[in-house]
Scaffold this motif. Structure first.
Motif, PDB file in Angstrom:
ATOM      1  N   ASP A  29       0.866  -1.182   0.000  1.00 22.66           N
ATOM      2  CA  ASP A  29       0.000   0.000   0.000  1.00 22.66           C
ATOM      3  C   ASP A  29       0.903   1.232   0.000  1.00 22.66           C
ATOM      4  N   ASP A  30       0.368   2.344  -0.454  1.00 25.53           N
ATOM      5  CA  ASP A  30       1.158   3.581  -0.521  1.00 25.53           C
ATOM      6  C   ASP A  30       1.734   3.983   0.829  1.00 25.53           C
ATOM      7  N   TRP A  31       0.928   3.884   1.892  1.00 25.15           N
ATOM      8  CA  TRP A  31       1.416   4.294   3.205  1.00 25.15           C
ATOM      9  C   TRP A  31       2.569   3.408   3.660  1.00 25.15           C
ATOM     10  N   ALA A  32       2.504   2.118   3.369  1.00 22.08           N
ATOM     11  CA  ALA A  32       3.574   1.188   3.765  1.00 22.08           C
ATOM     12  C   ALA A  32       4.854   1.491   2.981  1.00 22.08           C
ATOM     13  N   ARG A  33       4.702   1.779   1.709  1.00 22.23           N
ATOM     14  CA  ARG A  33       5.858   2.129   0.877  1.00 22.23           C
ATOM     15  C   ARG A  33       6.507   3.412   1.393  1.00 22.23           C
ATOM     16  N   THR A  34       5.676   4.413   1.709  1.00 20.62           N
ATOM     17  CA  THR A  34       6.190   5.688   2.202  1.00 20.62           C
ATOM     18  C   THR A  34       6.930   5.510   3.523  1.00 20.62           C
ATOM     19  N   GLU A  35       6.365   4.721   4.438  1.00 23.48           N
ATOM     20  CA  GLU A  35       6.991   4.481   5.746  1.00 23.48           C
ATOM     21  C   GLU A  35       8.306   3.707   5.617  1.00 23.48           C
ATOM     22  N   SER A  36       8.394   2.809   4.650  1.00 25.42           N
ATOM     23  CA  SER A  36       9.556   1.938   4.505  1.00 25.42           C
ATOM     24  C   SER A  36      10.673   2.531   3.664  1.00 25.42           C
ATOM     25  N   THR A  37      10.346   3.473   2.806  1.00 26.96           N
ATOM     26  CA  THR A  37      11.337   4.017   1.875  1.00 26.96           C
ATOM     27  C   THR A  37      12.288   4.968   2.584  1.00 26.96           C
TER      28      THR A  37
ATOM     29  N   SER B 225      14.429   8.072   3.245  1.00 29.15           N
ATOM     30  CA  SER B 225      14.177   9.430   2.772  1.00 29.15           C
ATOM     31  C   SER B 225      15.369   9.955   1.971  1.00 29.15           C
TER      32      SER B 225
END
Length: 180
Positions: free
Chosen positions: A108-116, A118
């Protein structure tokens, strides 16, 4: 490894120690007194890519960071030339993970954002590596060789893993169930 040799190895890179912004911590080389060596050892703990002087984390022997182990973004973080191989490997890992997560379709987008990782973290690591390397390039050949020797000595004394603290896998459930 003798205590005298270890102390000599610690004294060399301490003048080339940097904070998270790449600013030199010690502006002058100075020989540390015996009680200062003890104070330094007590007031810091090894963390991935350097040392931490945050009191809560030091008290918890490196397993109590109140900032979720975001060392490169913390004012309590210090590093020196002896950690360059780890910093370079970490930068490579961040870049690989960023690409792998960008290509992942099962998140999911939120999981990708949290894991990527910065872009700021990647930039900070690059800047820190560049700053340490630039500092070493400014030394004479003899000084560079002394730092390399001290680094070899320090790396030999790091006999434990500097990886991120992990959670131990649960053991097998040995409780036997009985039929009533």
């Amino acid at each position: 490894m003798t205590e005298k040799r270890t102390r000599a190895a610690v004294d060399k890179p301490v003048s080339h120690q940097f904070d998270r912004h790449g600013n030199r911590i010690w502006t002058q080389v100075r020989q540390l007194l015996e009680h200062e060596h003890a104070r330094l050892r007590i007031g810091q703990v090894s963390v991935p890519y350097g040392i931490c002087v945050e009191p809560t984390n030091v008290k918890a022997d490196g397993h109590g960071c109140p900032f979720r182990f975001r060392c490169v973004g913390c004012d309590h973080f210090r590093t020196d030339p002896s950690y360059l191989p780890e910093l370079r490997a970490y930068l490579d890992t961040l870049r690989r993970n960023r690409e792998r997560l960008a290509a992942a379709t099962e998140l999911d987008d939120w999981a990708r954002t949290e894991s990527t990782p910065s872009e700021e973290e990647i930039k900070r690591i690059r800047t820190l590596i560049r700053r340490v390397e630039t500092d070493l390039e400014g030394l004479t050949d003899d000084e560079r060789e002394q730092i390399k020797e001290a680094t070899r000595t320090l790396r030999k004394t790091r006999t434990f893993s500097l990886g991120m603290p992990g959670i131990r896998a649960p053991g097998p459930n040995l409780r036997l169930e009985r039929d009533a």
